[in-house]
Design an enzyme around this catalytic site. Sequence first.
Site, PDB file in Angstrom:
ATOM      1  N   GLN A 100      87.659  68.629  10.689  1.00  0.00           N
ATOM      2  CA  GLN A 100      87.088  68.165  11.957  1.00  0.00           C
ATOM      3  C   GLN A 100      87.944  67.041  12.550  1.00  0.00           C
ATOM      4  OE1 GLN A 100      83.313  65.986  12.408  1.00  0.00           O
ATOM      5  NE2 GLN A 100      82.660  67.558  13.868  1.00  0.00           N
ATOM      6  N   TYR A 186      81.000  60.327  20.708  1.00  0.00           N
ATOM      7  CA  TYR A 186      82.402  59.923  20.543  1.00  0.00           C
ATOM      8  C   TYR A 186      83.214  60.307  21.785  1.00  0.00           C
ATOM      9  CZ  TYR A 186      80.598  58.902  15.984  1.00  0.00           C
ATOM     10  OH  TYR A 186      79.831  58.379  14.970  1.00  0.00           O
ATOM     11  N   ARG A 329      72.751  67.449   5.274  1.00  0.00           N
ATOM     12  CA  ARG A 329      72.203  66.720   4.120  1.00  0.00           C
ATOM     13  C   ARG A 329      71.916  67.617   2.926  1.00  0.00           C
ATOM     14  NH1 ARG A 329      68.030  64.136   7.986  1.00  0.00           N
ATOM     15  NH2 ARG A 329      68.476  66.212   8.817  1.00  0.00           N
TER      16      ARG A 329
HETATM   17  C1  FNR Z   1      76.539  63.556   9.767  1.00  0.00           C
HETATM   18  N1  FNR Z   1      76.821  64.356  10.881  1.00  0.00           N
HETATM   19  C2  FNR Z   1      78.129  64.460  11.325  1.00  0.00           C
HETATM   20  N2  FNR Z   1      78.434  65.275  12.376  1.00  0.00           N
HETATM   21  C3  FNR Z   1      79.715  65.462  12.757  1.00  0.00           C
HETATM   22  O1  FNR Z   1      79.979  66.231  13.679  1.00  0.00           O
HETATM   23  N3  FNR Z   1      80.738  64.811  12.095  1.00  0.00           N
HETATM   24  C4  FNR Z   1      80.512  63.956  11.069  1.00  0.00           C
HETATM   25  O2  FNR Z   1      81.454  63.402  10.477  1.00  0.00           O
HETATM   26  C5  FNR Z   1      79.154  63.740  10.680  1.00  0.00           C
HETATM   27  N4  FNR Z   1      78.845  62.873   9.670  1.00  0.00           N
HETATM   28  C6  FNR Z   1      77.570  62.811   9.160  1.00  0.00           C
HETATM   29  C7  FNR Z   1      77.321  62.051   8.027  1.00  0.00           C
HETATM   30  C8  FNR Z   1      76.062  62.056   7.452  1.00  0.00           C
HETATM   31  C9  FNR Z   1      75.824  61.283   6.190  1.00  0.00           C
HETATM   32  C10 FNR Z   1      75.017  62.801   8.054  1.00  0.00           C
HETATM   33  C11 FNR Z   1      73.663  62.856   7.423  1.00  0.00           C
HETATM   34  C12 FNR Z   1      75.262  63.532   9.197  1.00  0.00           C
HETATM   35  C13 FNR Z   1      75.804  65.276  11.408  1.00  0.00           C
HETATM   36  C14 FNR Z   1      75.711  66.512  10.523  1.00  0.00           C
HETATM   37  O3  FNR Z   1      76.868  67.316  10.648  1.00  0.00           O
HETATM   38  C15 FNR Z   1      74.497  67.400  10.877  1.00  0.00           C
HETATM   39  O4  FNR Z   1      74.602  67.834  12.215  1.00  0.00           O
HETATM   40  C16 FNR Z   1      73.190  66.646  10.681  1.00  0.00           C
HETATM   41  O5  FNR Z   1      73.150  66.044   9.401  1.00  0.00           O
HETATM   42  C17 FNR Z   1      71.971  67.562  10.826  1.00  0.00           C
HETATM   43  O6  FNR Z   1      72.037  68.603   9.892  1.00  0.00           O
HETATM   44  P1  FNR Z   1      71.096  68.570   8.545  1.00  0.00           P
HETATM   45  O7  FNR Z   1      71.512  67.410   7.749  1.00  0.00           O
HETATM   46  O8  FNR Z   1      69.675  68.458   9.041  1.00  0.00           O
HETATM   47  O9  FNR Z   1      71.372  69.898   7.908  1.00  0.00           O
END
Ligand code: FNR
Length: 370
Positions: A100, A186, A329
Site C-alpha cells: 500500500q 491522507y 482486525r
Molecule cells: C487500519 N486501517 C488501515 N487502512 C489503510 O488503508 N491503511 C492502513 O495502514 C491502515 N492501518 C490500520 C491499522 C489498524 C491497527 C487498524 C485497526 C486499521 C483500516 C483497516 O484496513 C480496515 O479498513 C479497518 O480495520 C476495518 O476493517 P475490520 O478491522 O473491521 O475488518
Amino acid sequence: MTSQLFSPITIGQLPLPHRVAMAPLTRSRAGQPGNVPNAMNVEYYRQRASAALIITEATQISQQGQGYAWTPGIYTAEQVEGWRAVANAVHAAGGRIFLQLWHVGRVSHPSFQPGGALPVAPSALPVPGKTFIVDADGNGVWGDIPTPQALTVEGIAAIVHDYRVAARNAMDAGMDGVEIHAGNGYLLDQFINSESNHRTDAYGGSIENRARLLLEVVAAVTSEIGAEHVGVRLTPMGRFMGMGDAAPEATFPHIARRLNDASLAYLHLVEPAMVGTVKDEAADPRWDAIMRRMRAEFRGVLMLAGGYDGASAERAIADGRADIVAFGRPFIANPDLPRRLKTSAALNIPNPETFFGGTAAGYTDYPALA
Ligand code: FNR
C-alpha cells in the site's frame, strides 16, 4: 450451499484461490533507523500468507509522505531490500502481496519532514487530530498537527513522480502489485474532499479538479508498472482527520466511473463507520446508495472492508455487493483467518493495546489452529 467466499477470482492477471483478503494495517514496527522492514515484519506477513491477497500496511512513498513514528517506507535501497524479504517469504509460503502506497499529506509533523518543514496539503487549513511522533527520549507520544502549507503545482508534480518511483520500487522488491491509498484523510483524500480542499486552481473546486491528483497518480503508477498490478482504496464519506464532502453522492461515483479508464486490478472501498480504528459513528444513511452507485459505475473487481465477519462477508459476495472482502482486525489476531472462517472455528480476539508499535507481543504471537 457452496461458499462463494471460498471460490477463486482473478485480479488483473493474478489468480486468487479465494476472496478473504488481508486489509492494510499500520503496525508501526518497522526496523530502526531508516523505517526498514525487518525480520519480525517478515515473520508477521509470512504467518498471514494464506490470505487471498495481503495488502501491506501503509508505506510512505517519500520522507515527506511520513506522518507517524516507525512506519515503513519504500523510497530507499534498504527499504526495498527489507520489502524484498517480506515478498519472498509470502511467496514461498504460497501467498500474494500488494504494497500500500501512502502519502499522509497534512497528517504529519515537522519532525518527520525534510528540513523540519511544515507538512503539505491541498490547502493551509487546521487539522483536527493528532499524530504519533517520537520524543527526545525515543518514546512514541501523541503530537499536535500544525496547520500545513498549501502545495504548489510544482510540489504536486513532484509527489506524482514520487508515487511513480515508489511503485517501481515495490515491483523491484518483488511485490505482486500496489494499492494506492486514497482514503482515511491522507493526501489524496484531502484533495478529493471539499472540506479539506479550498484550492482555486486545476486541483480544487469542481469534482473533476478534486479528483485530478488521484487520477494523475493512477496514470503515473499504471503507466510505470501496468494497470493489472494496481488497486485503489477509497473511504467515501469517512470523517477521519477532518474529512467531509459537500456532495459525496456525486463525488465518489464520479471517481468510480473515471477509474474505469485505468483497467485497475481492483477498487477497494471501506464502510464509512469503520474507517478509523474504532467504530466511532453511525454510517451516513446516504452510504448504501453511494456504495451501490459505485458498484454499478465501476466495471472491475470490487473489494469491501470494514466490520465484516465470515457470515456477512459471504452475504456481501452472494448479494453481489462485493467480489472480495478484506479483513483488518480479525487478521491481526488470526494469522490463519481463511481457514478459521472456512471451518467456522473460534477466533482469537485482537488486543488494541498492541496495535501500534512495540515488540512481537500482539504481533507475531497470535496462535494459529493446531
Ligand atoms: C487500519 N486501517 C488501515 N487502512 C489503510 O488503508 N491503511 C492502513 O495502514 C491502515 N492501518 C490500520 C491499522 C489498524 C491497527 C487498524 C485497526 C486499521 C483500516 C483497516 O484496513 C480496515 O479498513 C479497518 O480495520 C476495518 O476493517 P475490520 O478491522 O473491521 O475488518
